[in-house]
Write an enzyme that holds these catalytic residues in place. Structure first.
Site, mmCIF file in Angstrom:
data_model
loop_
_atom_site.group_PDB
_atom_site.id
_atom_site.type_symbol
_atom_site.label_atom_id
_atom_site.label_comp_id
_atom_site.label_asym_id
_atom_site.label_seq_id
_atom_site.Cartn_x
_atom_site.Cartn_y
_atom_site.Cartn_z
ATOM 1 C CB VAL A 135 19.019 5.639 -5.452
ATOM 2 C CG1 VAL A 135 19.515 5.515 -4.018
ATOM 3 C CG2 VAL A 135 17.503 5.496 -5.503
ATOM 4 N N GLY A 140 -3.263 4.283 -5.795
ATOM 5 C CA GLY A 140 -2.330 3.388 -6.496
ATOM 6 C C GLY A 140 -1.129 4.137 -7.038
ATOM 7 C CB ILE A 180 -2.648 8.771 -8.705
ATOM 8 C CG1 ILE A 180 -3.454 8.004 -9.752
ATOM 9 C CG2 ILE A 180 -2.813 10.272 -8.875
ATOM 10 C CD1 ILE A 180 -4.966 8.160 -9.587
ATOM 11 N N GLY A 198 -5.976 -8.836 -8.840
ATOM 12 C CA GLY A 198 -5.162 -8.275 -7.738
ATOM 13 C C GLY A 198 -5.559 -6.872 -7.338
ATOM 14 C CG ASP A 203 -9.890 0.700 -0.051
ATOM 15 O OD1 ASP A 203 -8.849 0.353 0.534
ATOM 16 O OD2 ASP A 203 -9.878 1.276 -1.161
ATOM 17 C CE LYS A 215 -7.479 3.254 -1.597
ATOM 18 N NZ LYS A 215 -8.117 2.430 -2.631
HETATM 19 P P1 NDP Z 1 -1.989 -9.782 -0.624
HETATM 20 O O1 NDP Z 1 -3.027 -10.474 0.190
HETATM 21 O O2 NDP Z 1 -1.863 -10.059 -2.068
HETATM 22 O O3 NDP Z 1 -0.536 -10.026 0.042
HETATM 23 C C1 NDP Z 1 -0.302 -9.995 1.416
HETATM 24 C C2 NDP Z 1 1.082 -10.548 1.711
HETATM 25 O O4 NDP Z 1 1.350 -10.392 3.089
HETATM 26 C C3 NDP Z 1 1.254 -12.033 1.398
HETATM 27 O O5 NDP Z 1 2.576 -12.261 0.939
HETATM 28 C C4 NDP Z 1 1.057 -12.708 2.764
HETATM 29 O O6 NDP Z 1 1.797 -13.919 2.920
HETATM 30 C C5 NDP Z 1 1.630 -11.665 3.678
HETATM 31 N N1 NDP Z 1 1.004 -11.635 5.008
HETATM 32 C C6 NDP Z 1 -0.243 -11.205 5.324
HETATM 33 N N2 NDP Z 1 -0.435 -11.261 6.661
HETATM 34 C C7 NDP Z 1 0.713 -11.734 7.182
HETATM 35 C C8 NDP Z 1 1.151 -12.018 8.515
HETATM 36 N N3 NDP Z 1 0.344 -11.835 9.564
HETATM 37 N N4 NDP Z 1 2.406 -12.480 8.707
HETATM 38 C C9 NDP Z 1 3.224 -12.686 7.647
HETATM 39 N N5 NDP Z 1 2.883 -12.431 6.362
HETATM 40 C C10 NDP Z 1 1.628 -11.975 6.132
HETATM 41 O O7 NDP Z 1 -2.254 -8.205 -0.392
HETATM 42 P P2 NDP Z 1 -1.951 -7.028 -1.410
HETATM 43 O O8 NDP Z 1 -0.561 -7.114 -1.857
HETATM 44 O O9 NDP Z 1 -3.040 -6.911 -2.408
HETATM 45 O O10 NDP Z 1 -2.136 -5.755 -0.436
HETATM 46 C C11 NDP Z 1 -1.132 -5.419 0.494
HETATM 47 C C12 NDP Z 1 -1.432 -4.042 1.067
HETATM 48 O O11 NDP Z 1 -1.419 -3.083 0.013
HETATM 49 C C13 NDP Z 1 -2.809 -3.914 1.699
HETATM 50 O O12 NDP Z 1 -2.710 -3.063 2.806
HETATM 51 C C14 NDP Z 1 -3.657 -3.263 0.622
HETATM 52 O O13 NDP Z 1 -4.721 -2.513 1.142
HETATM 53 C C15 NDP Z 1 -2.646 -2.345 -0.011
HETATM 54 N N6 NDP Z 1 -2.924 -1.948 -1.374
HETATM 55 C C16 NDP Z 1 -3.252 -2.906 -2.308
HETATM 56 C C17 NDP Z 1 -3.437 -2.557 -3.622
HETATM 57 C C18 NDP Z 1 -3.772 -3.553 -4.675
HETATM 58 O O14 NDP Z 1 -3.992 -3.145 -5.831
HETATM 59 N N7 NDP Z 1 -3.809 -4.843 -4.367
HETATM 60 C C19 NDP Z 1 -3.303 -1.156 -4.057
HETATM 61 C C20 NDP Z 1 -2.942 -0.227 -2.996
HETATM 62 C C21 NDP Z 1 -2.772 -0.634 -1.716
HETATM 63 P P3 NDP Z 1 1.490 -15.239 2.022
HETATM 64 O O15 NDP Z 1 1.984 -14.871 0.643
HETATM 65 O O16 NDP Z 1 2.300 -16.320 2.642
HETATM 66 O O17 NDP Z 1 0.025 -15.423 2.102
HETATM 67 N N1 HSE Z 2 -8.604 -2.570 -3.075
HETATM 68 C C1 HSE Z 2 -8.096 -1.284 -3.428
HETATM 69 C C2 HSE Z 2 -8.822 -0.770 -4.642
HETATM 70 C C3 HSE Z 2 -6.631 -1.384 -3.727
HETATM 71 O O1 HSE Z 2 -9.485 -1.567 -5.315
HETATM 72 O O2 HSE Z 2 -8.750 0.427 -4.921
HETATM 73 C C4 HSE Z 2 -5.996 -0.039 -4.019
HETATM 74 O O3 HSE Z 2 -5.960 0.765 -2.878
#
Ligand code: NDP
Ligand code: HSE
Length: 321
Positions: free
Chosen positions: A33, A133, A135, A186, A200, A204
């Site tokens: 960067v 993810g 990709i 996860g 979902d 996408k």
């Molecule tokens: P998680 O449920 O693991 O994490 C969500 C986080 O957001 C937590 O830290 C939670 O806080 C916080 N959070 C949620 N709602 C609020 C709110 N209203 N106010 C404050 N904090 C909040 O989700 P993921 O990390 O799995 O997914 C996140 C995003 O990424 C989603 O949109 C998902 O679709 C997308 N995604 C996920 C993938 C995966 O492999 N998991 C892959 C690609 C996309 P706390 O920790 O206190 O609960």
């Molecule tokens: N829940 C989604 C999946 C996360 O299983 O593909 C990645 O977008």
């Protein structure tokens, strides 16, 4: 040289993965960067929860502390769900922050508004992690393939359901047990209904079609069927016929007419998509010049998804440093 400051909205699977990568690859990232990239504040629901490797002082439960922090350059939204995620992203853009997200539900639901608001406020809006993810398929479609007319997109774009179908097929494991495993790893959405009912994948496909065909089709207008009704007997029947069941997203442009669907399909074992297992995703893109391309890699999970988020952060950081 100015450091680039990042505010994370969310520190779950994806936020945690991105945070870990920014730490473990800090030297490489700084070199690429040309500036340090620092996470300075993190939004979570529960600010008192102990989070390994994260200084508790960085955590806030007040989104305004990030959105309106004049020191923050890039807001990374990884909360999940349409609201309040979309509102936070729009507010951040209006406050002059660049935005990165992995949230396909929010991007698909508010696509026009998010793109328009980013443009009006002269900020970057990147969402590579929202499809596939790790990709880099969105990046490919919007840069090196831009000189093509894309005619077809077909693939496996949900890690959770592909993981479930793989374990049911290869090991004969029950649906509910494997879904639980995918959640523990996860891969699944906070509410896995979005995964197993195909919503979902529809989100996408909506994003892929908007970028590839310049046509927005709302996810609810995409004919969608998930895998919740697939039984062990269906899988055995396919197996006996030398086939595998896969949840397929498909869009095709023919004579100016775009057709699209999300549905489980039986594919012969010899089909390249039949060999895509576990949480891996694969996306075929056909361009009128490039011909057929296949993008393959891990479609879900903290580090693979974090990789795409960090890639987007770095592209923006190069512009703002
Ligand atoms: P998680 O449920 O693991 O994490 C969500 C986080 O957001 C937590 O830290 C939670 O806080 C916080 N959070 C949620 N709602 C609020 C709110 N209203 N106010 C404050 N904090 C909040 O989700 P993921 O990390 O799995 O997914 C996140 C995003 O990424 C989603 O949109 C998902 O679709 C997308 N995604 C996920 C993938 C995966 O492999 N998991 C892959 C690609 C996309 P706390 O920790 O206190 O609960
Ligand atoms: N829940 C989604 C999946 C996360 O299983 O593909 C990645 O977008």
């Amino acid at each position: 040289m100015k450091a680039v400051n990042v505010g994370l909205l969310g520190i779950g699977n994806v936020g945690g993965g991105a945070y870990q990568i920014l730490g473990m690859n800090a030297e490489k990232i700084e070199k690429a960067v040309g500036a340090k990239v620092n996470v300075t504040k993190i939004l979570a629901r529960d600010k008192n929860k102990k989070r390994e490797g994260i200084c508790p002082e960085m955590i806030t439960d007040d989104p305004d502390e990030i959105i309106n922090d004049p020191e923050i350059d890039i807001v990374v939204e990884v909360l999940g769900g349409v609201e309040p995620a979309a509102t936070f992203m729009l507010s951040a853009m209006k406050a002059g922050k660049h935005v990165v997200t992995a949230n396909k539900a929010a991007v698909a639901a508010r696509y026009d508004e998010l793109m328009k608001t980013a443009k009006e406020n002269n900020v970057e809006f990147r969402f590579e992690a929202s499809v596939g993810g790790a990709i880099p398929v969105l990046n490919a479609i919007t840069t090196v393939l831009k000189g093509n007319e894309i005619t077809e997109i077909m693939g496996i774009v949900n890690g959770t359901t592909n993981y479930i179908l793989t374990k049911m097929t290869d090991l004969g494991l029950p649906y509910e047990d494997v879904l639980k495993e995918a959640q523990e790893l996860g891969f699944a959405e906070a509410d896995p209904t979005a995964d197993v009912e195909g919503h979902d994948v529809a989100n996408k496909l909506c994003i892929l079609m908007a970028l590839a065909f310049d046509k927005f089709v709302a996810p609810e207008d995409i004919p969608t069927k998930g895998i919740s009704q697939i039984t062990a007997a269906d899988i055995e029947e396919a197996k006996a016929a030398g086939e595998k069941i896969k949840l397929i997203a498909h869009a095709k442009l023919e004579d100016g007419n775009l057709t699209y669907s999300v549905a489980p399909k039986r594919l012969p074992n010899t089909h390249p998509l039949a060999g895509v297992s576990n949480e891996f995703n694969a996306i075929y893109v056909t361009g009128n010049a490039a011909g057929e391309l296949m993008f393959y890699g891990r479609g879900a999970g903290p580090l693979p998804t974090g990789s795409a988020v960090v890639g987007d952060i770095m592209e923006i950081a190069k512009l703002v440093k």
